[in-house]
Design an enzyme around this catalytic site. Structure first.
Site, PDB file in Angstrom:
ATOM      1  N   GLU A  71      -1.761  -9.243   3.125  1.00 14.83           N
ATOM      2  CA  GLU A  71      -1.713  -9.938   4.642  1.00 14.83           C
ATOM      3  C   GLU A  71      -2.889 -10.419   5.231  1.00 14.83           C
ATOM      4  O   GLU A  71      -3.028 -11.267   5.885  1.00 14.83           O
ATOM      5  CB  GLU A  71      -0.885  -9.049   5.722  1.00 14.83           C
ATOM      6  CG  GLU A  71      -1.620  -7.840   5.914  1.00 14.83           C
ATOM      7  CD  GLU A  71      -1.323  -6.642   4.937  1.00 14.83           C
ATOM      8  OE1 GLU A  71      -0.964  -6.968   3.752  1.00 14.83           O
ATOM      9  OE2 GLU A  71      -1.734  -5.454   5.688  1.00 14.83           O
ATOM     10  N   HIS A 129      -3.799  -4.936   0.450  1.00 13.57           N
ATOM     11  CA  HIS A 129      -3.318  -5.523   1.660  1.00 13.57           C
ATOM     12  C   HIS A 129      -3.278  -7.023   1.500  1.00 13.57           C
ATOM     13  O   HIS A 129      -4.223  -7.709   2.031  1.00 13.57           O
ATOM     14  CB  HIS A 129      -3.967  -4.995   2.873  1.00 13.57           C
ATOM     15  CG  HIS A 129      -3.498  -3.642   3.218  1.00 13.57           C
ATOM     16  ND1 HIS A 129      -2.382  -3.401   3.958  1.00 13.57           N
ATOM     17  CD2 HIS A 129      -4.224  -2.639   2.793  1.00 13.57           C
ATOM     18  CE1 HIS A 129      -2.494  -1.939   3.922  1.00 13.57           C
ATOM     19  NE2 HIS A 129      -3.513  -1.517   3.483  1.00 13.57           N
ATOM     20  N   CYS A 178       0.807  -1.179   0.203  1.00 14.07           N
ATOM     21  CA  CYS A 178       0.152   0.098   0.038  1.00 14.07           C
ATOM     22  C   CYS A 178       0.854   1.303  -0.003  1.00 14.07           C
ATOM     23  O   CYS A 178       1.433   1.562  -1.141  1.00 14.07           O
ATOM     24  CB  CYS A 178      -1.209  -0.128   1.109  1.00 14.07           C
ATOM     25  SG  CYS A 178      -2.680   0.830   0.585  1.00 14.07           S
TER      26      CYS A 178
END
Ligand code: GLN
Length: 513
Positions: free
Chosen positions: A472, A470, A333
């Protein structure tokens, strides 16, 4: 939500910004959470006020406890928040806060009523409490637990299970005492001591019979639990074959909860690669061109997401260091945005390139709000970035095609679908200039032309990638996440080859200082 108060903001596929607990649920029970899986007191009162306006007209009473979504979403429509409502056997309702908080009262009242309607064998109350160790007296204090259980009973809820958090095992004498005063049988008083990895918790609970207890209470006929996959995870965590060091260059250096999912995703990828991932938080405010070489000791550099100008120049320095020294780089990001700014400034020759978030009057706003870069009258306008705070966040899962032949394509295949949480985007007006200078835009949304992934060609840099999303949030302990797995594999490779003389690349990048 400030990361200083809440830790990480977790984002669901459908774009809800939630507490980081929902991330644990996704990782642990492998269920995708949605907006409907998270509600706040504010939401409830909003709906109560709206309905009470209607109720006034209809002259009917309206009570917050009777309209709680805990009741409407989790009971009569148990699957509302789940992917396959009909397939839901058990709904887990977690009520945050502390018993006695005024915020949680309507929720507790709602679950009390819900349990009454469902029947005793269709609900179980699990109460989490804290058993502090008083070092000076050398004893565990059970009083807070006794009191919270009592307070819960005053509300009308008798806990079936007490999960007692402590920094150590709670001996049976203390558990007996807790049992006596909390009215929970001793086998329902479960000790939860601190462990070095969260993946040891399922076995800890199983060995004390928690799963059996809940299944008995709910009359669920289940085969004996198999904990092999959890045991395998713990084994993998405890027996790494090697170790890698990652510099995480960010702002919240002493608050690792701010990057909870990211830390987990890196650890998962470590397990997949049989490596222990050691993350060192490097405060980006302390990085300057003069001292950036201190990053040389790391096997990989990662710049995570973030907001605000503080420390940004340090992150840009870190991205430059990674690019010039062929250190594997992952920018997430904001990390992608700083890599783009860095490339624009030092490779594409766009002096003063920046994001309008940090420099509204930048001569080259390579990162800007869509409303800024979309102006088509020939000029790229800038304006006060603050005016859009809160309003224009790109949130939730979105897909785009991935260009063949790129590093991203090796990882994702033809399509990437990941979650977003940001306002600024790579400015479409600069993409050609950046491409000509050698930046690869490996994923771009078709309609809006939003850049999703940038990378360096593999003959120029072994592994350099920035992603606008993102990844993750979608990593699981068992499979990791393909992007993080690939990153850690590259980091391992770099560690193995570092020290050996790096061959000059066949196509050196033109560097404009
Ligand atoms: N501040 C940047 C933006 O709003 C990046 C956000 C992030 O990293 N999540 O676009």
């Amino acid at each position: 939500m400030s990361p200083f108060q809440h830790g990480e903001v977790f984002v669901t596929d459908d774009g809800a910004e939630t507490d980081l607990d929902l991330g644990h649920y996704e990782r642990f029970i492998e269920t995708r959470m949605r907006k409907a899986n998270n509600f706040t007191t504010g939401q409830i009162y909003k709906s109560v006020l709206e309905k009470s306006a209607v109720a006034t007209t209809l002259a009917k009473p309206c009570r917050s406890s009777r309209m709680s979504p805990t009741k409407s979403r989790s009971s009569s429509n148990a699957g509302a928040g789940f992917e396959t409502p009909d397939a839901v056997d058990v709904a887990i309702v977690e009520i945050g806060g502390t018993v006695g908080d005024i915020e949680s009262l309507p929720f507790l009242e709602a679950v009390r009523q819900m349990s009454l309607r469902l029947g005793a064998n269709n609900s179980a109350f699990v109460h989490l409490s804290y058993v502090p160790w008083i070092a000076a007296a050398g004893e565990l204090k059970t009083k807070p637990t006794q009191h919270t259980a009592k307070q819960l009973r005053e509300i009308g809820i008798q806990a079936d299970v007490l999960l007692c958090r402590a920094d150590r095992r709670i001996p049976s004498e203390e558990r007996e005492k807790i049992s006596l005063f909390s009215n929970v049988p001793e086998w329902g008083v479960i000790s939860m001591w601190d462990v070095d990895t969260i993946y040891k918790v399922p076995r800890m609970l199983h060995e004390q019979g928690l799963d059996g207890l809940i299944c008995d209470k709910l009359r669920l006929n289940t085969p004996p639990a198999s904990l092999k996959r959890w045991d395998d995870l713990v084994y993998e965590t405890e027996h790494p074959k090697t170790e890698v060091n990652i510099a995480m260059v960010g702002k919240y250096v002493d608050l690792s909860d701010s990057y909870k999912s990211l830390n987990e995703a890196l650890r998962h990828a470590g397990m997949k690669n049989h490596a222990k991932v050691v993350i060192e938080y490097v405060d980006s405010e302390t990085i300057t061109p003069e001292n950036v070489s201190r990053l040389a000791k790391f096997d990989g550099i990662l710049v995570p997401g973030g907001f605000g100008v503080r420390g940004v120049e340090g992150k840009i320095c870190a991205a430059r260091f990674a690019r010039e020294n062929k250190v594997p780089y992952l920018g997430i990001c904001l990390g992608m945005q700083v890599a783009t700014i860095e490339f624009a400034r030092h490779v594409a020759g766009l002096k003063g390139a920046n994001s309008t978030e940090f420099e509204p009057a930048s001569p080259h706003p390579v990162i800007a709000l869509i409303t800024e870069w979309k102006d088509t009258d020939g000029t790229i306008k800038t304006r006060d970035a603050k005016s859009d705070l809160g309003g224009t966040m790109r949130l939730g899962a979105q897909s785009s095609d991935v260009a063949k032949g790129t590093l991203a394509h090796k990882i994702y295949g033809d399509v990437v679908t990941e979650r977003h949480r940001h306002r600024y985007e790579a400015n479409v007006n600069y993409l050609d200039t950046l491409r000509k200078a050698g930046l690869v835009i490996s994923a771009l949304t078709q309609r809006e032309q939003l850049t999703e992934i940038v990378e360096l060609p593999q003959d120029v840099h072994p592994w350099f990638m920035g992603v606008q999303f993102h990844p993750e949030f979608k990593s699981t302990p068992w499979d990791g996440h393909p992007l993080f797995n690939a990153y850690i594999a590259a980091v391992l490779e770099h560690r193995a080859t570092a020290g050996q003389d790096q061959q000059p690349t066949s196509k050196p990048l033109k560097v404009v200082a």
